[in-house]
Structure formats: structure tokens, C-alpha cells
Design a protein around this motif. Structure first.
Motif, PDB file in Angstrom:
ATOM      1  N   PRO A  56      -0.260  -6.047  -4.574  1.00  0.00           N
ATOM      2  CA  PRO A  56      -0.204  -4.876  -5.458  1.00  0.00           C
ATOM      3  C   PRO A  56      -0.911  -5.166  -6.774  1.00  0.00           C
ATOM      4  CG  PRO A  56       1.921  -5.962  -5.408  1.00  0.00           C
ATOM      5  CD  PRO A  56       1.084  -6.659  -4.385  1.00  0.00           C
ATOM      6  N   GLU A  58      -1.903  -3.323 -10.828  1.00  0.00           N
ATOM      7  CA  GLU A  58      -1.667  -2.292 -11.838  1.00  0.00           C
ATOM      8  C   GLU A  58      -3.007  -1.786 -12.346  1.00  0.00           C
ATOM      9  OE1 GLU A  58       0.159  -1.836 -16.373  1.00  0.00           O
ATOM     10  OE2 GLU A  58       0.225  -3.771 -15.306  1.00  0.00           O
ATOM     11  N   TYR A  81      -8.253  -3.401 -13.228  1.00  0.00           N
ATOM     12  CA  TYR A  81      -6.890  -3.521 -12.715  1.00  0.00           C
ATOM     13  C   TYR A  81      -6.431  -4.974 -12.836  1.00  0.00           C
ATOM     14  CZ  TYR A  81      -9.756  -4.757  -8.645  1.00  0.00           C
ATOM     15  OH  TYR A  81     -10.695  -5.309  -7.824  1.00  0.00           O
ATOM     16  N   ARG A 116      -7.716   8.849  -7.200  1.00  0.00           N
ATOM     17  CA  ARG A 116      -6.601   8.009  -6.735  1.00  0.00           C
ATOM     18  C   ARG A 116      -6.157   7.026  -7.814  1.00  0.00           C
ATOM     19  NH1 ARG A 116      -6.886   4.027  -1.421  1.00  0.00           N
ATOM     20  NH2 ARG A 116      -4.822   3.050  -1.693  1.00  0.00           N
ATOM     21  N   LEU A 117      -7.115   6.384  -8.494  1.00  0.00           N
ATOM     22  CA  LEU A 117      -6.764   5.415  -9.534  1.00  0.00           C
ATOM     23  C   LEU A 117      -6.157   6.102 -10.751  1.00  0.00           C
ATOM     24  CD1 LEU A 117      -9.913   3.106  -9.304  1.00  0.00           C
ATOM     25  CD2 LEU A 117      -7.614   2.635  -8.455  1.00  0.00           C
ATOM     26  N   SER A 119      -4.442   8.898 -10.746  1.00  0.00           N
ATOM     27  CA  SER A 119      -3.089   9.311 -10.390  1.00  0.00           C
ATOM     28  C   SER A 119      -2.120   8.126 -10.432  1.00  0.00           C
ATOM     29  CB  SER A 119      -3.090   9.944  -9.001  1.00  0.00           C
ATOM     30  OG  SER A 119      -1.789  10.260  -8.582  1.00  0.00           O
ATOM     31  N   ALA A 120      -2.540   6.968  -9.919  1.00  0.00           N
ATOM     32  CA  ALA A 120      -1.670   5.794  -9.940  1.00  0.00           C
ATOM     33  C   ALA A 120      -1.376   5.342 -11.364  1.00  0.00           C
ATOM     34  CB  ALA A 120      -2.311   4.670  -9.138  1.00  0.00           C
ATOM     35  N   ARG A 121      -2.392   5.378 -12.235  1.00  0.00           N
ATOM     36  CA  ARG A 121      -2.180   4.937 -13.622  1.00  0.00           C
ATOM     37  C   ARG A 121      -1.283   5.910 -14.366  1.00  0.00           C
ATOM     38  NH1 ARG A 121      -4.683   5.933 -18.434  1.00  0.00           N
ATOM     39  NH2 ARG A 121      -6.211   7.270 -17.393  1.00  0.00           N
ATOM     40  N   GLN A 123       1.041   7.881 -13.154  1.00  0.00           N
ATOM     41  CA  GLN A 123       2.395   7.872 -12.624  1.00  0.00           C
ATOM     42  C   GLN A 123       3.031   6.482 -12.639  1.00  0.00           C
ATOM     43  OE1 GLN A 123       2.446   9.704  -8.763  1.00  0.00           O
ATOM     44  NE2 GLN A 123       1.248  11.500  -9.422  1.00  0.00           N
ATOM     45  N   GLN A 125       2.209   3.880 -10.889  1.00  0.00           N
ATOM     46  CA  GLN A 125       2.288   3.279  -9.569  1.00  0.00           C
ATOM     47  C   GLN A 125       1.244   2.184  -9.414  1.00  0.00           C
ATOM     48  OE1 GLN A 125       1.750   6.548  -6.890  1.00  0.00           O
ATOM     49  NE2 GLN A 125       3.794   7.409  -7.244  1.00  0.00           N
ATOM     50  N   THR A 126       1.435   1.354  -8.410  1.00  0.00           N
ATOM     51  CA  THR A 126       0.488   0.282  -8.118  1.00  0.00           C
ATOM     52  C   THR A 126      -0.403   0.687  -6.952  1.00  0.00           C
ATOM     53  OG1 THR A 126       2.034  -0.799  -6.598  1.00  0.00           O
ATOM     54  CG2 THR A 126       2.094  -1.486  -8.921  1.00  0.00           C
ATOM     55  N   VAL A 127      -1.535   0.008  -6.863  1.00  0.00           N
ATOM     56  CA  VAL A 127      -2.452   0.173  -5.734  1.00  0.00           C
ATOM     57  C   VAL A 127      -2.634  -1.179  -5.072  1.00  0.00           C
ATOM     58  CG1 VAL A 127      -3.669   2.146  -6.750  1.00  0.00           C
ATOM     59  CG2 VAL A 127      -4.456  -0.172  -7.234  1.00  0.00           C
TER      60      VAL A 127
END
Length: 644
Positions: A56, A58, A81, A116-117, A119-121, A123, A125-127
Motif C-alpha cells: 500500500p 499514500e 506517493y 483515481r489518485l 480520489s484516493a488522496r 478520501q 485512502q491508499t493505492v
């Protein structure tokens, strides 16, 4: 001191070296930089990341870089990341497999990863990132191959690199002296005709026409498919409009046809591989007889003709002066071959031919065209299966230049250009009771009380209009779907708008063009009209006594050549002429139109018409109402998006 031939050889070699070097650098460098290297980096990275581990990460930042130019908008996603691997925390910016990839607009890969990146940042969330276990500082976000991008690089890697390697091979051949320049190759082949004939006299294997053409067919087919197939796959994968997919699919169908043709030619070449040809004498002379012995292997006899073995000796004239090559068969001598079986299961065919006294040399030039003599094997339907070159030589007196103009060229088509064939008047050439020749199908006759009219079908112009409408619609849609426009100034600076304007002008003129001849009491009128303009020319009825036909152009389909003649008229026996008709197929068509005009002129002559004693008007020209349609469409196209 060097001879002129040696100087020409050196000059041709220098030109070949220059052109091949330019092509090798341009195409080879382009194929290497835009095709081979990106594909090699991507495939190597895809193979390498197979053993990497997913961890995972960040997302620290993500942005979408865009660049706007005349070719569209290109994008590149940039990200940073953080992840933990090997007991330490690392940061990286690598997103795709190719670290050297820049901006592009192939698909929506950049946009999707940016979304996608982001949205993850946002919220928290991790990728998942893929990390090299042997070197945790190396990582990648997307370990999959971008197939759309790989397909984009494929034509550069295959076609451009192939052209560059071919040019490099030509460069090395010209530099080492072992190759032949493209400009001197034909001359060298002709200079070796006698040597080849001597070799054939000993029963050496001969190369058929299928064997010679299959290589170039494969090269062209692979070149076409190397571009058409990847581009079609790219448009189908990136969600292009249906009409774009349909358009690129046409090139795929053409590529499949080329591959099929190349395969059939290769099969035909394999069937006749190993065949031998023997000429007696080895170099057939003009005006003399010679014998042919053709030894065919068993696989060449798969479909023996039921009507017997037929061979044909044919003379072709090849026009290779322009960018393309056109050939026409001017003379053919067909013979039945005596077939004898041999011990290997094949057959030996024997035939005897007599050459005409004025036969030119094979590979030489007559009347601006190259001469080819071919021995052709015919099928049961009379089609040519394969052919072999025949090293015909002209008589020693002519080849030595003793009588260069003793025998004119019977097949010089230039002699027909400019020749005026007079058509006698009705009262002098044929009587009233003679039946006129039938009019060609492209001519329609309309009779009214005051005029006799002849209309000529304009099928060629209709095809031009149809072909112009396709790109005109494309440019119109391209302009309409661009940013809204609100004034003429915006349109005047747009390439698509000007393209649509010019193509619409061509389509309106070609689609409505009419060619008419009218026989009135006061004269003969020729009218060329369309929606865009109208041109007329009026001649006195006496000009029908001074008609002549003239060759306008020729049309070749396979081995059949059709001559198209135009009908002309003069007001008097001498003076300038006026062309009355478009091209009519064959001499008889032009004569039939002339007879019909003369008969109509006799019927109209002598009738009372007010103003008939006044001199007829000459030429006139005026615009037509189609310009209004053209202007209204362009006005709607220019400011329509702004209104809507």
C-alpha cells in the motif's frame, strides 16, 4: 579519362548514396526513436515487474499536465506517493512502465489514473504500488502494458525501421559496388539480356512473372498492413465514433486483400519453380523464326487445359516515365504447344514462333515506352497464368543505326494524338437512304418543335461529386463540433471551414454539370452548364459540313485499351475549331454523333425563324444560381454553432 558511361554510373551511384542515406537516417531513426526503443522499454519493464510485490502507498500529490497545439491536446499524469518496504519509507513518482514516456492523447489512461489518485488522496485512502524486492527504491503504480500505446508504436517499429534497413542495404550495395542503383538497374538488366539468353539456351531455370512479382507484393502488403492494422486496432480500442471505425476498417479489408493476393502469387511461383525455358536460337532475331522448349515440373500441371496447351508470344509497351507504370499489349502470336511427358512426371512443351520484321529489342525503348517480349502460358479461359521474358533482338542493321527511320513504329500511340480525322458532310459522304450508326449509350436525344437536343451523360463528374462530398462532410462536422463560432472572421481563419467551402464548390459543380448540343434553325449551340455557371458557344449550321474527330484520351482495363474520341467543328474549311462533345468510346461513336447532328441540321435548315438572318452570337459565360446555395450553406456553417 573516364567515359560518359562511367561518369553516368558514378553520378547514379552518388545519387543512390545520397537518397538511401537520407531515407536510412530519417526512417531508421524515426523507427528507432518512436517505435523500437519505447516498445523495448515497455516490454522489458513488463517482464521485470512480474516478480515485484504489491504494497500500500499514500498519495502525496497528483496533477494532470496538458499541452494544447494544432494537433489537439496531449496529457501526462504526474504523481508522488509514499510507501514502506524493506523496513524503510520511500517516495517515488513513477506511474507507468515506461519512465521516459511523455505527453500523449492515446486513450484516456492519463485521465483515469489522475482521477483515481486524486480520489484516493482526497478520501485518505491508499493505492497499491508494485515494489522491486531486491531494490525497494524502485516501484511502479501500473504494472500492466498500455496496449493502445504499444499498438501506436508498432507501425514505427515495423514499417519505419523496415524502410530504414532497406535504405541502409541499398546504401551499402552502392558503396561497395556490389549493388545496382535504382536509376541504373533497368539499364543493367537490359545489358545482360544476351547473357541471360545464353544461359537459358543451356536449359537453366527461368524466373516466372509470379516469382518476380511476389517479393514486391509481400513488401507492399506488409507495409500496408503494418500501418493499417495497428491504426485500426487503435481506433477500435480508444472508443472512436462509429464512422471512424468503419473508415479505418476499409483499410484493413484492403490489407487482407493484398495479403491474399501475395499468398496466391507465392503459390503460383512455387508451382512453376524449377521450370526451364530454352530458345533456339538463344537470341531470337526480328524477322526470323525461333523455337521454344518449356520444361514444366509436375506441380505446374495441376489444372491442364482441356483444349490443349497454348503458348502466346506477346509484345507489351510499358509506360514507365511517370510515377506509375502502365502497360498495353500491342501484338500477340498464339500457338498450340506440342506436349511430351518426361521421366520426372512433368512435361516438355514445344512451339515455333515467327517474329515480325520490325520487332524491337526486348528491354529497349520505342516511341517513349519500354518494350517487353513475353512468353505466356495460357489457361483454358485464355487468361495468362505465368509469363517468361523473351530476349528478342532487332535486326543488326537497325540496331547499328544504319536505317533509324526506315520502318516506322506501328504501335506509336503518340501518332494518333493530334491527328484530325475528317467526317464527310451528309450530302457528300452518305446518301439520305443510308442508315445512320447507332448512338452510344451515354447520349440521349430530346426532340422539341423548336430545337433538336443531344445530352451527354456525365458519369465521371458524378463520381467526382460523390468523392468530394465525403471529405466535405468530414470538414463540416469537424468545424461544427469545434468551439462555437460567432462571426465570419472566425471562419475565415479556419482550415476546416475553407476545406468544406472548396469541396462544396466542387461537389455542386460536378454533381450538376450538363453537356448539351442543340440544333436550332439559327445555328448549333453547345452548352456546358451547372448550378455554378453556364457557358455557351453558338456556331452556324454550315459548321456541320466541317466536322472531324480527334483522339481525346485512352482508358486501359487489363489488356483492353479503349480510345475516346471527341467531335470538333469549324465554321469554315480552315480556321479555329470548337470541341462539341466529351470523350466518346470508339471511332464509331464519334461518327454516329456527327451523322445525327448533320441529319438534324438538314431538317432544321430552311425553316423561317425570326432573327435567323442575324449573325449568331459567339461565346458567352455567366454565373448560375448555385452560388446562392453555396453562400447560404457556408453562412450557416460559419455562424450556425453560435446561433444554436
Amino acid at each position: 579519362m573516364s567515359t560518359p558511361q562511367a561518369s553516368m554510373g558514378i553520378a547514379a551511384r552518388l545519387v543512390t548514396l545520397l537518397f538511401s542515406a537520407v531515407f536510412a537516417l530519417a526512417f531508421g531513426g524515426g523507427g528507432l526513436y518512436l517505435g523500437v526503443l519505447p516498445l523495448a522499454r515497455t516490454m522489458s519493464a513488463a517482464w521485470e515487474v512480474r516478480s515485484w510485490q504489491a504494497v500500500p502507498a499514500e498519495v502525496l500529490s497528483s496533477q494532470l499536465i496538458s499541452n494544447h497545439d494544432g494537433d489537439g491536446t496531449t496529457y501526462a499524469v504526474q504523481a508522488r506517493y509514499r510507501y514502506s518496504a524493506g523496513g524503510r519509507t520511500h517516495e517515488s513518482t513513477r506511474v507507468g512502465l515506461d519512465p521516459a514516456a511523455g505527453l500523449d492523447n492515446i486513450g484516456d489512461w492519463h485521465q483515469r489514473w489522475h482521477a483515481r489518485l486524486n480520489s484516493a488522496r482526497n478520501q485518505g485512502q491508499t493505492v497499491m504500488v508494485w515494489v522491486d524486492p531486491t531494490d525497494p527504491t524502485r516501484s511502479v503504480l501500473d504494472p500492466h502494458i498500455r496496449w493502445a500505446m504499444a499498438i501506436f508504436h508498432l507501425p514505427f517499429a515495423l514499417v519505419f525501421t523496415g524502410v530504414g534497413l532497406g535504405a541502409l542495404w541499398m546504401f551499402w550495395g552502392a558503396l561497395s559496388g556490389r549493388g545496382t542503383s535504382a536509376f541504373g538497374a533497368a539499364r543493367l538488366r537490359r545489358s545482360r539480356t544476351t547473357d541471360a539468353a545464353a544461359q537459358l539456351a543451356g536449359g537453366a531455370a527461368a524466373r516466372s512473372s509470379a516469382s518476380r512479382s511476389q517479393r514486391w507484393l509481400w513488401v507492399f502488403a506488409l507495409f500496408w498492413c503494418g500501418i493499417a492494422f495497428p491504426m485500426a486496432a487503435l481506433f477500435w480500442m480508444t472508443g472512436s465514433p462509429w464512422w471512424v471505425k468503419l473508415f479505418v476498417s476499409v483499410f484493413v479489408v484492403v490489407g487482407i486483400g493484398l495479403l491474399t493476393l501475395a499468398w496466391r502469387q507465392s503459390v503460383l511461383a512455387w508451382r512453376f519453380a524449377g521450370a526451364t525455358v530454352r530458345f533456339v536460337p538463344a537470341v531470337p532475331q526480328a524477322g526470323e523464326a525461333f523455337e521454344v522448349e518449356l520444361a514444366l515440373p509436375p506441380r505446374a500441371l495441376q489444372n491442364p487445359p482441356s483444349g490443349g496447351r497454348r503458348l502466346r508470344l506477346a509484345q507489351y509497351r510499358v509506360d514507365d516515365a511517370g510515377s506509375g507504370t502502365q502497360e498495353r499489349q500491342v501484338e500477340a502470336l498464339e500457338r498450340a504447344a506440342a506436349a511430351m511427358p518426361d521421366m520426372a512426371g512433368g512435361e516438355r512443351w514445344h512451339a515455333r514462333f515467327e517474329l515480325p520484321a520490325d520487332a524491337p529489342t526486348h528491354g529497349g525503348r520505342r516511341s517513349g515506352e519500354r518494350v517487353d517480349w513475353r512468353l505466356e502460358i495460357l489457361t483454358a479461359e485464355g487468361a495468362v497464368e505465368v509469363s517468361y521474358d523473351v530476349p528478342v533482338q532487332e535486326t543488326p542493321a537497325r540496331s547499328a543505326g544504319h536505317h533509324p527511320r526506315a520502318t516506322p513504329d506501328r504501335f506509336d500511340r503518340r501518332a494518333a494524338w493530334g491527328r484530325e480525322e475528317a467526317i464527310p458532310p451528309r450530302h457528300g459522304g452518305w446518301s439520305v437512304g443510308d442508315a445512320p450508326l447507332p448512338l452510344p449509350k451515354q447520349v440521349q436525344v430530346v426532340e422539341r418543335p423548336d430545337v433538336w437536343e443531344m445530352r451527354f451523360r456525365q458519369r465521371g463528374w458524378r463520381w467526382v461529386a460523390a468523392l468530394a462530398l465525403v471529405p466535405m462532410g468530414f470538414f463540416s462536422v469537424l468545424w461544427w463540433r469545434s468551439a462555437p463560432r460567432g462571426s465570419w472572421l472566425d471562419a475565415l481563419g479556419s482550415g476546416p471551414w475553407w476545406g468544406a467551402a472548396l469541396l462544396l464548390l466542387v461537389a455542386l459543380h460536378a454533381g450538376t454539370r450538363q453537356w448539351r448540343l442543340r440544333v436550332r434553325d439559327d445555328g448549333l449551340e453547345r452548352e456546358l452548364a451547372s448550378w455554378m455557371w453556364r457557358r455557351t458557344r453558338v456556331l452556324p449550321l454550315a459548321s456541320l459540313d466541317h466536322l472531324f474527330r480527334k483522339l481525346l484520351y485512352t482508358q486501359t482495363s487489363g489488356q483492353t485499351t479503349t480510345e475516346f474520341h471527341a467531335l470538333h467543328a469549324r465554321e469554315a474549311a480552315a480556321g479555329p475549331s470548337v470541341r462539341l462533345t466529351p470523350g466518346l468510346p470508339g471511332e464509331a461513336s464519334a461518327v454516329a454523333v456527327a451523322q445525327a447532328l448533320q441529319a438534324a441540321g438538314e431538317h432544321r435548315a430552311g425553316r423561317f425563324t425570326p432573327g435567323a438572318l442575324r449573325a449568331p452570337s459567339g461565346a458567352s459565360w455567366r454565373p448560375a444560381a448555385g452560388w446562392l446555395v453555396w453562400a447560404l450553406w457556408l453562412l450557416l456553417l460559419a455562424v450556425g454553432p453560435g446561433w444554436l
